[in-house]
Design an enzyme around this catalytic site. Structure first.
Site, PDB file in Angstrom:
ATOM      1  N   GLU A  62     -19.621  82.523 -75.776  1.00 39.78           N
ATOM      2  CA  GLU A  62     -21.311  82.227 -76.027  1.00 39.78           C
ATOM      3  C   GLU A  62     -21.714  82.170 -77.280  1.00 39.78           C
ATOM      4  O   GLU A  62     -22.421  81.333 -77.738  1.00 39.78           O
ATOM      5  CB  GLU A  62     -22.043  82.974 -75.188  1.00 39.78           C
ATOM      6  CG  GLU A  62     -22.155  82.508 -73.614  1.00 39.78           C
ATOM      7  CD  GLU A  62     -20.765  82.913 -72.944  1.00 39.78           C
ATOM      8  OE1 GLU A  62     -20.803  83.018 -71.768  1.00 39.78           O
ATOM      9  OE2 GLU A  62     -19.798  83.537 -73.367  1.00 39.78           O
ATOM     10  N   GLY A 110     -19.685  81.578 -68.264  1.00 37.73           N
ATOM     11  CA  GLY A 110     -20.245  81.545 -67.105  1.00 37.73           C
ATOM     12  C   GLY A 110     -18.931  81.739 -66.185  1.00 37.73           C
ATOM     13  O   GLY A 110     -19.011  82.402 -65.001  1.00 37.73           O
ATOM     14  N   ALA A 144     -20.816  77.560 -68.307  1.00 40.05           N
ATOM     15  CA  ALA A 144     -21.967  76.754 -68.028  1.00 40.05           C
ATOM     16  C   ALA A 144     -21.827  75.244 -68.446  1.00 40.05           C
ATOM     17  O   ALA A 144     -20.954  75.218 -69.244  1.00 40.05           O
ATOM     18  CB  ALA A 144     -23.221  77.431 -68.600  1.00 40.05           C
ATOM     19  N   GLU A 155     -17.859  85.086 -66.010  1.00 38.58           N
ATOM     20  CA  GLU A 155     -18.812  86.001 -65.411  1.00 38.58           C
ATOM     21  C   GLU A 155     -18.811  85.429 -63.614  1.00 38.58           C
ATOM     22  O   GLU A 155     -18.985  86.678 -63.173  1.00 38.58           O
ATOM     23  CB  GLU A 155     -20.332  85.619 -65.930  1.00 38.58           C
ATOM     24  CG  GLU A 155     -20.451  85.838 -67.350  1.00 38.58           C
ATOM     25  CD  GLU A 155     -21.560  85.308 -67.939  1.00 38.58           C
ATOM     26  OE1 GLU A 155     -22.530  86.300 -68.505  1.00 38.58           O
ATOM     27  OE2 GLU A 155     -22.035  84.141 -67.802  1.00 38.58           O
TER      28      GLU A 155
HETATM   29  N1  T1G Z   1     -19.728  72.213 -70.597  1.00 40.25           N
HETATM   30  C1  T1G Z   1     -19.742  70.799 -70.712  1.00 40.25           C
HETATM   31  N2  T1G Z   1     -18.785  69.969 -71.084  1.00 40.25           N
HETATM   32  C2  T1G Z   1     -17.762  70.796 -71.459  1.00 40.25           C
HETATM   33  C3  T1G Z   1     -17.690  72.094 -71.417  1.00 40.25           C
HETATM   34  C4  T1G Z   1     -18.894  72.809 -70.937  1.00 40.25           C
HETATM   35  N3  T1G Z   1     -18.925  74.349 -71.073  1.00 40.25           N
HETATM   36  N4  T1G Z   1     -16.649  72.628 -72.072  1.00 40.25           N
HETATM   37  C5  T1G Z   1     -15.919  71.620 -72.349  1.00 40.25           C
HETATM   38  N5  T1G Z   1     -16.592  70.414 -72.003  1.00 40.25           N
HETATM   39  C6  T1G Z   1     -16.191  68.849 -72.088  1.00 40.25           C
HETATM   40  C7  T1G Z   1     -15.914  68.563 -73.546  1.00 40.25           C
HETATM   41  O1  T1G Z   1     -17.087  67.982 -74.102  1.00 40.25           O
HETATM   42  C8  T1G Z   1     -15.170  67.427 -73.519  1.00 40.25           C
HETATM   43  O2  T1G Z   1     -15.786  66.335 -72.840  1.00 40.25           O
HETATM   44  C9  T1G Z   1     -14.175  67.916 -72.224  1.00 40.25           C
HETATM   45  O3  T1G Z   1     -14.886  68.730 -71.553  1.00 40.25           O
HETATM   46  C10 T1G Z   1     -12.898  68.401 -72.579  1.00 40.25           C
HETATM   47  O4  T1G Z   1     -12.979  69.346 -73.644  1.00 40.25           O
HETATM   48  C11 T1G Z   1     -24.228  81.556 -68.788  1.00 40.25           C
HETATM   49  C12 T1G Z   1     -24.380  79.904 -71.063  1.00 40.25           C
HETATM   50  C13 T1G Z   1     -12.448  74.752 -71.903  1.00 40.25           C
HETATM   51  C14 T1G Z   1     -11.025  75.461 -73.657  1.00 40.25           C
HETATM   52  O5  T1G Z   1     -17.935  77.678 -74.555  1.00 40.25           O
HETATM   53  O6  T1G Z   1     -13.690  75.753 -75.242  1.00 40.25           O
HETATM   54  O7  T1G Z   1     -21.049  79.742 -70.027  1.00 40.25           O
HETATM   55  O8  T1G Z   1     -15.115  64.729 -74.733  1.00 40.25           O
HETATM   56  O9  T1G Z   1     -11.637  68.380 -75.507  1.00 40.25           O
HETATM   57  O10 T1G Z   1      -9.163  71.089 -75.763  1.00 40.25           O
HETATM   58  O11 T1G Z   1     -22.788  82.967 -69.935  1.00 40.25           O
HETATM   59  O12 T1G Z   1     -13.363  72.698 -73.918  1.00 40.25           O
HETATM   60  O13 T1G Z   1     -13.864  64.592 -72.910  1.00 40.25           O
HETATM   61  O14 T1G Z   1     -16.432  63.780 -72.866  1.00 40.25           O
HETATM   62  O15 T1G Z   1     -12.520  70.732 -75.531  1.00 40.25           O
HETATM   63  O16 T1G Z   1      -8.519  71.311 -73.411  1.00 40.25           O
HETATM   64  C15 T1G Z   1     -19.230  78.861 -72.549  1.00 40.25           C
HETATM   65  C16 T1G Z   1     -16.194  75.507 -74.140  1.00 40.25           C
HETATM   66  C17 T1G Z   1     -20.287  78.216 -72.182  1.00 40.25           C
HETATM   67  C18 T1G Z   1     -15.988  76.460 -73.407  1.00 40.25           C
HETATM   68  C19 T1G Z   1     -10.735  73.003 -73.045  1.00 40.25           C
HETATM   69  N6  T1G Z   1     -18.106  77.932 -72.589  1.00 40.25           N
HETATM   70  N7  T1G Z   1     -15.043  74.588 -73.947  1.00 40.25           N
HETATM   71  O17 T1G Z   1     -10.407  72.525 -74.106  1.00 40.25           O
HETATM   72  O18 T1G Z   1     -10.641  70.042 -73.945  1.00 40.25           O
HETATM   73  S1  T1G Z   1     -21.872  79.065 -72.437  1.00 40.25           S
HETATM   74  C20 T1G Z   1     -17.365  77.592 -73.575  1.00 40.25           C
HETATM   75  C21 T1G Z   1     -13.972  75.060 -74.519  1.00 40.25           C
HETATM   76  C22 T1G Z   1     -21.959  80.009 -71.034  1.00 40.25           C
HETATM   77  C23 T1G Z   1     -23.097  81.602 -69.492  1.00 40.25           C
HETATM   78  C24 T1G Z   1     -23.088  80.654 -70.681  1.00 40.25           C
HETATM   79  C25 T1G Z   1     -12.829  73.803 -74.237  1.00 40.25           C
HETATM   80  C26 T1G Z   1     -11.882  74.236 -73.082  1.00 40.25           C
HETATM   81  P1  T1G Z   1     -15.065  64.773 -73.448  1.00 40.25           P
HETATM   82  P2  T1G Z   1     -12.155  69.709 -74.600  1.00 40.25           P
HETATM   83  P3  T1G Z   1      -9.518  71.170 -74.484  1.00 40.25           P
END
Ligand code: T1G
Length: 686
Positions: free
Chosen positions: A123, A100, A61, A103
């Site tokens: 999450e 998500g 998400a 999911e």
């Molecule tokens: N939402 C918005 N921005 C995100 C994002 C996300 N989920 N994930 C990464 N970014 C942005 C980050 O801020 C950065 O921005 C750029 O992308 C690159 O990230 C309903 C509610 C995918 C493994 O927890 O683990 O889904 O600084 O530097 O090292 O159940 O990002 O460039 O402006 O980390 O290559 C669950 C979180 C959400 C994954 C890539 N998902 N992200 O790593 O790049 S909760 C997460 C990561 C959810 C549902 C629920 C990593 C990555 P900027 P980066 P990276």
């Protein structure tokens, strides 16, 4: 953001393109919903491939939307729509299918992936639980035990492991799109598989949930989300799909607005902002293709291993052949330890070690791009090293010191081309600890500072720029913590009570246990240097303990007593007697855990605010990262500055005023009072 549809014969290819990580923004959710409707209505379509452009599959998400009320279409509905599609959808996964994103893939009839991909539900690392069926469909697909692991740890698994779990139906070599279309053609004529939502959850043996709860609680400590995630998987295993979905959603929405979730989101974005500080935007770093470390002790060997782990060839310099052998043995011991713990194969350890060359001749460094000094913490010794380096290294070689307490300006005085010099303060063990304090001198060029940050990205470290003062950011705050801990002892608390209170607050250990582990002599050495500078460090009891050779675990006793071969701290009568003598005539009070935590943590915030005012740190979030990644401050509290803001700076100031009135802490600094007036530290971040 685009959701585009292309046709490959009877296969429709839905491509998601929402840089940087295809996060499930409202627009993307809407686009997917419309794609299902459109393709369901197209009789010529036999199957659908869902694939993502860019470096990764849907990474979850959009975390940026979390602070706002959820907007329709809600993800559970999008996933349900895909699952109910008349044509089989095949999720084609590369990079990371997370949260998500996984999911959505669980809503698809099939999942194929590149072997290099990873899949997970992280999450809980954001203080929430999956909110679109992750805790409900996963146990139905891979069984409760595997689901519990994935959902409560938040750690992703490799595509290979996912295939073994039944989470992925096939691995694709080479071209993912072509492989997925091939797979889709293979299943297009088959009957649709039973939707995961209608599958039964395999039974578990008696006691499974109770054991799981104990194990998750032990790991989670005070973090709320892992146990809530477990409860949701259990609910999904013991009730029907719709009840379980409702329970999951209710839990997700409740946690989404929680204090812990806000703190973990703060850390999430702070960690992502840290490697690219705005003040260095557009400044190109120098190339670092080779490195050297001066000094093969614990820190030097750890730094050498960190550089090697990032793929750099490393030269380890020591004063003579025997010391070189000891240094190389220290590096070897690091890799042997990783092999023993199953974190590395012997072959990889040998390959890493083969890239470390030992020597006592500085001429070996004539063409090295980066040299990091990690010798004894003595000004004269360090200056002698840089004098030699100045004469042998290329003028553009970057020279760095790993000092933790000395002034880099003083160390670099006389170095040729001083613009290429900076402090790179690693934390022990340097090949593991994520934090790197980057300390520019008055002469460091922006390009060399940018090179420090680029090195941190290469080493997968969390970089924080720190200005020059005694202890930079982290150790300066640590000094205040230690002084506060002693103040509590002189006013009626005991080492055990103080340590227990800080552990209850969420730290891995209290200040006294930590000193006994690291050794009281190290801080004594720094206090001696501080007194020589004219400072008056406050450590009356520690000084007495050092004077009777109580340096901690290594000497069989420090703040606590230790049985030979046993690391369990035992309250010490000797220490209690010394405390009683030092506390004589001072007002005693009864301390409860919350008051002790306040008397330690809030002065931390006060000192951190001074650091912000003095621009030793540029952002309060940087200070949070230092304390979390260097000093074990609980991540789920967001770091001391976020914690203070979330608690209310007005209350923080009031408590500090009370402590100060009792002579138990310094009064709030002006910056803290001002931040309290304006409701945050941003006012101090110019
Ligand atoms: N939402 C918005 N921005 C995100 C994002 C996300 N989920 N994930 C990464 N970014 C942005 C980050 O801020 C950065 O921005 C750029 O992308 C690159 O990230 C309903 C509610 C995918 C493994 O927890 O683990 O889904 O600084 O530097 O090292 O159940 O990002 O460039 O402006 O980390 O290559 C669950 C979180 C959400 C994954 C890539 N998902 N992200 O790593 O790049 S909760 C997460 C990561 C959810 C549902 C629920 C990593 C990555 P900027 P980066 P990276």
């Amino acid at each position: 953001m685009t959701v585009t549809i292309a046709r490959e014969g009877s296969i429709a290819v839905v491509t998601v393109d929402n840089p940087p990580v295809n996060a499930l923004s409202q627009a993307l959710r809407q686009g997917l919903l419309e794609a299902v409707t459109e393709l369901d209505a197209d009789a010529t379509v036999k199957a659908v491939v869902l694939i993502c452009a860019g470096r990764t599959f849907i990474a979850g998400a959009d975390v940026n939307e979390f602070g706002k009320p959820p907007q329709p279409p809600h993800l559970p509905d999008v996933v349900a729509h895909i699952e109910a599609a008349k044509k089989p959808w095949v999720a084609a996964i590369h990079g990371s299918a997370l949260g998500g994103g996984l999911e959505v893939a669980l809503g698809c009839a099939y999942r194929v992936a590149l072997a290099s991909a990873s899949l997970g539900l992280p999450e809980v690392k954001l203080g929430i639980i999956p909110g679109a069926g992750g805790t409900v469909r996963l146990p139905r697909l891979i069984g409760p035990a595997a689901a519990v692991d994935l959902v409560t740890s938040g750690s992703p698994v490799s595509a290979k492991k996912a295939e073994g779990l039944g989470l992925v139906d096939a691995l694709v070599d080479g071209d993912l799109r072509a492989g997925a279309i091939g797979f889709a053609n293979g299943i297009a004529e088959k009957p649709l598989p039973q939707p995961i939502s209608r599958r039964a959850v395999p039974a578990v043996e008696a006691g499974f949930w109770e054991n799981a709860e104990k194990a998750v609680a032990a790991k989670a400590k005070r973090e709320v989300a892992p146990l809530r995630a477990l409860a949701s998987v259990r609910r999904a295993s013991e009730t029907d799909f719709s009840d379980a979905m409702a329970f999951e959603r209710e839990t997700f929405l409740a946690l989404r607005g929680s204090v812990q979730a806000a703190a973990l989101r703060h850390v999430f974005f702070a960690e992502r902002a840290a490697p690219r500080p705005p003040e260095l935007a557009g400044i190109a770093p120098r190339d670092i293709r080779s490195a050297a470390v001066i000094g093969g002790g614990t820190m030097g060997a750890g730094i050498a291993a960190a550089l090697r782990d990032a793929g750099l060839p490393v030269v380890l310099i020591e004063r003579d052949a025997a010391a070189v052998e000891r240094g190389l043995a220290n590096v070897r011991a690091i890799y042997d330890g990783s092999v023993k713990r199953g974190r590395m194969t012997q072959a990889l350890a040998d390959e890493r070690m083969a890239g470390v060359t030992g020597g006592d001749d500085y001429a070996l460094l004539a063409d090295t791009d980066l040299v990091i000094e990690a010798v004894f913490e003595d000004l004269a010794v360090k200056r002698a090293v840089f004098e030699k380096l100045s004469s042998v290294c290329r003028p553009d070689a970057v020279l760095a010191t790993n000092t933790s307490y000395l002034d880099p300006n003083a160390i670099s005085d006389g170095v040729s081309h001083p613009e290429r010099f900076l402090g790179l303060h690693f934390f022990s063990p340097a090949h593991i600890m994520k934090l790197l304090e980057i300390v520019p001198t008055g002469a460091t060029s922006p390009e060399v500072l940018a090179t420090g940050f680029a090195l941190a990205r290469l080493l997968a470290k969390i970089p924080v720029r720190a200005g020059i003062c005694d202890g930079f950011i982290g150790n300066r705050i640590l000094k205040v913590t230690r002084a506060q801990a002693e103040r509590l002892l002189l006013s009626g608390a005991t080492p055990s009570a103080v340590d227990a209170a800080l552990r209850a607050f969420g730290l891995p250990m209290g200040p006294f246990e930590a000193q006994d582990l690291g050794g009281l002599d190290i801080a004594a050495f720094q206090r001696k240097a501080a007194r020589e500078r004219g400072d008056i460090p406050f450590a009356p009891v520690a000084e007495r303990l050092c004077s009777i050779q109580r340096f901690g675990q290594k000497s069989g006793g420090g703040w606590y007593d230790y049985q030979p071969g046993d690391r369990v701290p035992k309250p010490s009568e000797t220490v209690a007697a010394i405390i009683a003598e030092e506390a004589a005539g001072k007002r005693q009070r009864v301390w409860n855990e919350a008051d002790i935590a306040d008397a330690i943590v809030l002065p931390m915030v006060n000192e951190a605010t001074r650091i912000l005012e003095e621009r030793v740190a540029l952002r309060s979030a940087d200070i949070d990262l230092v304390k979390i990644h260097g000093y074990g401050f609980p991540r789920w509290r967001g770091g001391p500055m976020h914690y203070a803001e979330a608690r209310g700076l007005g209350d923080v100031v009031a408590v500090l005023d009370r402590l100060a009135a009792d002579g138990l802490a310094d009064p709030p600094c002006d910056g803290l009072r001002r931040a309290a007036e304006v409701g945050g530290f941003s006012a101090l971040e110019r």
